[in-house]
Design a protein around this motif. Sequence first.
Motif, PDB file in Angstrom:
ATOM      1  N   LYS A  54      31.709  35.724  26.379  1.00 24.59           N
ATOM      2  CA  LYS A  54      32.357  36.868  25.737  1.00 24.59           C
ATOM      3  C   LYS A  54      31.354  37.998  25.508  1.00 24.59           C
ATOM      4  O   LYS A  54      31.698  39.179  25.647  1.00 24.59           O
ATOM      5  N   GLU A  55      30.118  37.631  25.163  1.00 23.53           N
ATOM      6  CA  GLU A  55      29.082  38.655  24.979  1.00 23.53           C
ATOM      7  C   GLU A  55      28.787  39.371  26.292  1.00 23.53           C
ATOM      8  O   GLU A  55      28.647  40.601  26.333  1.00 23.53           O
ATOM      9  N   VAL A  56      28.693  38.610  27.392  1.00 24.18           N
ATOM     10  CA  VAL A  56      28.444  39.203  28.708  1.00 24.18           C
ATOM     11  C   VAL A  56      29.595  40.122  29.111  1.00 24.18           C
ATOM     12  O   VAL A  56      29.389  41.221  29.639  1.00 24.18           O
ATOM     13  N   ALA A  57      30.838  39.681  28.852  1.00 17.51           N
ATOM     14  CA  ALA A  57      32.004  40.502  29.184  1.00 17.51           C
ATOM     15  C   ALA A  57      31.986  41.816  28.411  1.00 17.51           C
ATOM     16  O   ALA A  57      32.303  42.882  28.962  1.00 17.51           O
ATOM     17  N   GLN A  58      31.589  41.751  27.134  1.00 17.08           N
ATOM     18  CA  GLN A  58      31.525  42.980  26.330  1.00 17.08           C
ATOM     19  C   GLN A  58      30.442  43.914  26.847  1.00 17.08           C
ATOM     20  O   GLN A  58      30.627  45.134  26.914  1.00 17.08           O
ATOM     21  N   LYS A  59      29.302  43.348  27.252  1.00 20.36           N
ATOM     22  CA  LYS A  59      28.230  44.174  27.821  1.00 20.36           C
ATOM     23  C   LYS A  59      28.691  44.838  29.109  1.00 20.36           C
ATOM     24  O   LYS A  59      28.343  45.984  29.391  1.00 20.36           O
ATOM     25  N   ARG A  60      29.483  44.121  29.889  1.00 13.40           N
ATOM     26  CA  ARG A  60      30.018  44.699  31.127  1.00 13.40           C
ATOM     27  C   ARG A  60      30.963  45.856  30.817  1.00 13.40           C
ATOM     28  O   ARG A  60      30.957  46.876  31.513  1.00 13.40           O
ATOM     29  N   LYS A  61      31.767  45.695  29.779  1.00  7.86           N
ATOM     30  CA  LYS A  61      32.671  46.784  29.391  1.00  7.86           C
ATOM     31  C   LYS A  61      31.870  48.021  28.976  1.00  7.86           C
ATOM     32  O   LYS A  61      32.188  49.142  29.377  1.00  7.86           O
ATOM     33  N   ASP A  62      30.833  47.793  28.172  1.00 13.07           N
ATOM     34  CA  ASP A  62      29.995  48.910  27.733  1.00 13.07           C
ATOM     35  C   ASP A  62      29.315  49.583  28.922  1.00 13.07           C
ATOM     36  O   ASP A  62      29.209  50.809  28.985  1.00 13.07           O
ATOM     37  N   LYS A  63      28.861  48.760  29.868  1.00 15.43           N
ATOM     38  CA  LYS A  63      28.195  49.304  31.047  1.00 15.43           C
ATOM     39  C   LYS A  63      29.162  50.116  31.894  1.00 15.43           C
ATOM     40  O   LYS A  63      28.823  51.178  32.427  1.00 15.43           O
ATOM     41  N   ASN A  64      30.404  49.616  32.033  1.00 17.66           N
ATOM     42  CA  ASN A  64      31.417  50.345  32.806  1.00 17.66           C
ATOM     43  C   ASN A  64      31.706  51.708  32.194  1.00 17.66           C
ATOM     44  O   ASN A  64      31.860  52.708  32.899  1.00 17.66           O
ATOM     45  N   LYS A  65      31.786  51.743  30.858  1.00 18.15           N
ATOM     46  CA  LYS A  65      32.026  53.017  30.176  1.00 18.15           C
ATOM     47  C   LYS A  65      30.875  53.983  30.433  1.00 18.15           C
ATOM     48  O   LYS A  65      31.089  55.170  30.695  1.00 18.15           O
ATOM     49  N   ALA A 120      35.636  36.610  34.667  1.00 23.52           N
ATOM     50  CA  ALA A 120      35.863  37.391  35.893  1.00 23.52           C
ATOM     51  C   ALA A 120      35.821  38.861  35.512  1.00 23.52           C
ATOM     52  O   ALA A 120      36.753  39.364  34.867  1.00 23.52           O
ATOM     53  N   GLY A 121      34.749  39.544  35.885  1.00 27.56           N
ATOM     54  CA  GLY A 121      34.616  40.939  35.479  1.00 27.56           C
ATOM     55  C   GLY A 121      34.477  41.023  33.973  1.00 27.56           C
ATOM     56  O   GLY A 121      33.581  40.444  33.372  1.00 27.56           O
ATOM     57  N   THR A 122      35.404  41.712  33.335  1.00 26.32           N
ATOM     58  CA  THR A 122      35.396  41.827  31.873  1.00 26.32           C
ATOM     59  C   THR A 122      36.408  40.899  31.224  1.00 26.32           C
ATOM     60  O   THR A 122      36.628  40.971  30.022  1.00 26.32           O
ATOM     61  N   ALA A 123      37.036  40.032  32.020  1.00 25.59           N
ATOM     62  CA  ALA A 123      38.044  39.097  31.502  1.00 25.59           C
ATOM     63  C   ALA A 123      37.411  37.728  31.287  1.00 25.59           C
ATOM     64  O   ALA A 123      36.653  37.237  32.119  1.00 25.59           O
ATOM     65  N   VAL A 124      37.742  37.119  30.138  1.00 24.84           N
ATOM     66  CA  VAL A 124      37.247  35.775  29.801  1.00 24.84           C
ATOM     67  C   VAL A 124      38.429  34.943  29.304  1.00 24.84           C
ATOM     68  O   VAL A 124      39.335  35.465  28.668  1.00 24.84           O
ATOM     69  N   GLY A 125      38.409  33.667  29.583  1.00 28.28           N
ATOM     70  CA  GLY A 125      39.467  32.811  29.065  1.00 28.28           C
ATOM     71  C   GLY A 125      39.360  31.402  29.610  1.00 28.28           C
ATOM     72  O   GLY A 125      38.593  31.122  30.534  1.00 28.28           O
ATOM     73  N   GLU A 136      42.478  39.270  29.834  1.00 28.79           N
ATOM     74  CA  GLU A 136      43.001  40.523  30.370  1.00 28.79           C
ATOM     75  C   GLU A 136      43.107  40.397  31.881  1.00 28.79           C
ATOM     76  O   GLU A 136      42.657  39.409  32.471  1.00 28.79           O
ATOM     77  N   VAL A 137      43.709  41.415  32.503  1.00 27.48           N
ATOM     78  CA  VAL A 137      43.897  41.376  33.953  1.00 27.48           C
ATOM     79  C   VAL A 137      42.612  41.807  34.646  1.00 27.48           C
ATOM     80  O   VAL A 137      42.167  42.942  34.468  1.00 27.48           O
ATOM     81  N   PRO A 138      41.979  40.914  35.442  1.00 26.10           N
ATOM     82  CA  PRO A 138      40.781  41.330  36.187  1.00 26.10           C
ATOM     83  C   PRO A 138      41.170  42.199  37.379  1.00 26.10           C
ATOM     84  O   PRO A 138      42.354  42.380  37.671  1.00 26.10           O
ATOM     85  N   GLU A 139      40.192  42.730  38.067  1.00 26.70           N
ATOM     86  CA  GLU A 139      40.448  43.567  39.237  1.00 26.70           C
ATOM     87  C   GLU A 139      40.259  42.752  40.504  1.00 26.70           C
ATOM     88  O   GLU A 139      39.461  41.814  40.547  1.00 26.70           O
ATOM     89  N   GLY A 140      41.030  43.106  41.539  1.00 25.82           N
ATOM     90  CA  GLY A 140      40.864  42.454  42.829  1.00 25.82           C
ATOM     91  C   GLY A 140      39.453  42.658  43.349  1.00 25.82           C
ATOM     92  O   GLY A 140      38.948  43.769  43.361  1.00 25.82           O
ATOM     93  N   GLY A 141      38.828  41.570  43.784  1.00 26.85           N
ATOM     94  CA  GLY A 141      37.455  41.651  44.255  1.00 26.85           C
ATOM     95  C   GLY A 141      36.430  41.258  43.220  1.00 26.85           C
ATOM     96  O   GLY A 141      35.251  41.109  43.539  1.00 26.85           O
TER      97      GLY A 141
END
Length: 757
Positions: free
Chosen positions: A520-531, A468-473, A502-507
């Motif tokens: 996990k790789e996709v979540a990390q790419k999303r984090k990099d993209k957000n930055k 969910a977003g940058t959260a995985v588990g 981690e805590v995802p965001e509403g929506g």
Amino acid sequence: MKVSRPRVHGIAKEFGLNSKDVMAKFESCGITLKNHMATLEDDELNLIFDIYTSENSKTMDDINAYLKEKKEQETPVKETAKKEKEQETAKTETVPDEEFVVENTAIEKKVRYVDTRQTVSYVDEFEAERIEELVPDNIKVGSGKQKIKKGNNKKESSDDNQLKQRKQTKVSQKKLEIKIPDSITVGELAKMLEKPATEIIKRLMMLGVMATITESIDYDTAALVAEDLGAKVEKLIVLTDEDILFNDTEDAEEDLVERAPVVVVMGHVDHGKTSLLDAIRQTNVIDTEAGGITQHIGAYSVDIKGRKITFLDTPGHEAFTTMRARGAQATDVAILVVAADDGIMPQTIEAINHARAANLNPIVAINKIDKEGANVERVKQMLTEQGLVPEEWGGDTVCVEVSAKQHTNIDELLEMVLLVADMKGLKANPNRLAKGIVIEAKLDKGRGPVATMLVQNGTLKVGDTVIAGTAVGKVRAMMDHNGKRIKEAGPSMPAEVVGLSEVPEGGDIFHVVTDERMAKEVAQKRKDKNKEEQFNMTTRVTLDNLFSQINEGQMKELNIVIKGDVQGSVEAVRQSLEKLSNDEVRLKVIHGGVGAVNESDVMLAYASNAIIVGFNVRPDPGAKISAEQQNVDIRLYRVIYEAIEEIEAAMKGMLDPEYKEVVIGHAEVRQTYKVSSVGTIAGCHVTDGKIQRNSQVRVVRDGIVIHEGELASLKRFKDDAKEVTEGYDCGMSIDKFNDIKEGDVIEGFVMEEIARD
């Protein structure tokens, strides 16, 4: 003379089979024939001959009999064909008949006379070779040897070469199949098509496309060229990690089942939202609330006559507005609660505007009809003023008169919800990996990240890997709205999930996936993209940057949220601002209300990319912090006309600029000089105004303009000059113009922008 093409029943008769069996053989090979009278093409004859020759392993006697019968049925060929055959036979050296075994003679006959495909009574050497290869080993010559002279060996070698060449020709004639991506260079396309690049460039020129070997062309253009050159083209689809990870294929109609509608209840404070929800659930949650504020449990489901309805349980309308700002649509139906004694209030208008922004036409629950002072007709009149015309008044807004306290017409309200849901045809497939929306999330001291998730499709199960977003588990545990542990949650069912990293965001959209490593790789790419996006974040609209955004083509509409101290000033400003709209720029007031600027206003402005304008009001602390975080522009005024003037100025900045020509001076040419490296230099005297180095000029001779351009240089004696004023001499040269003569007048002018009224 041509013989008629064979039909299915004829071939079946030749092989001693039933026509249905032959048609079944074709069907198994992907060829569908209409009936037993269907004629067969060459490739179909080849196919059936291959199948039955190899399957049945016919004896030579069978073949001889077949050949004899076929020969008797054939129409004699033309005399020319016979003569050619006789000449060919005369050229070929023969051996005594006793030196050939019977089987070889039969085969030779087959080479000369068997024909199940062509329209003449003989086959070429290539087909003869292929047919001979199909004859089973047990009917070929065993111990006998053919006594053939050396001359025939040479002929055999020549025939072998011809056979090889024909095979190669057939292979080369096979249609080329290629896959082309969205974009491809001319050189790469030429390599794929096995053609010279010049041929591809020529074809492109015929299509009106000028491209070099290194330039890229789109798929459609490349496909046209490839198909024109006889290739079969498919589109090469390049999948991202998310495409591979998420299964977003559409469900088959037979796999879909009806799902419960998701409902949000909105309205003004104290108009009975919580009481209505309590009446629907028939449980008393009001007494457990602190200070009358709803305790967030996210969402819950209720059973209504065997059907489920899911309610988003929020204090107001923030949940789905936040989700809409993040590009998600969580709710199917909105219920707007309006008190029958109070009518439309400021927060009611807010709720209406939020619902419209989310493309929801609300069902209006007119509550407290049992209370003294209730006036249902007045409420309907006020709704009409807000653009919600009741059905009984000829509109499309469903209005239900209810009493949450006495449970009056609650069932009717829920029936309307189900009716609206039925009209929308809400369906989902429970038998697939789950996908849905994060309603809200928090960090719990004991359990870690906890997220309330609304499943929209599929079924969420304990043990599933979720991103969910940058959260995985992995889902360690799930609870329903009552805190009871559950093992799975189907479509339109909310669940509180524990186990995310981690805590995802509403929506945030969540997906259940099968590959945790890739997730996990996709979540990390999303984090990099957000930055990266935060670093290169596009500036949100403000009155200051409005003009620059217009120049970049990003906006031709200005959305505004108005908040004022009294309703009268709000309406006055709304009318004044909306009058500023014109054909080029449209101003749209998406919400107007009384009171301080709150977080709800900021949220609506963020979702709609709007500006907040306040009169004699201030933002509350939460709104101020939220506006700073989300870069929402809040403009506060004490005088109403200042706001109108400032916004009007911003609106003018949104208009395309207009220019006018302003003549700044004249100079008379007194003498000319020709310099080889520069051109013609004019010695001039400024007669009026001034001549500037960056000004445009026109050359006037006898009252006629003979040239218009720009100054290449302006000098005062030997020094460069920015401008030369009236009464002074100067030297000047004109860019790309040397035909200057004594007596010419050089007129200097500039283009000035006109202020728009």
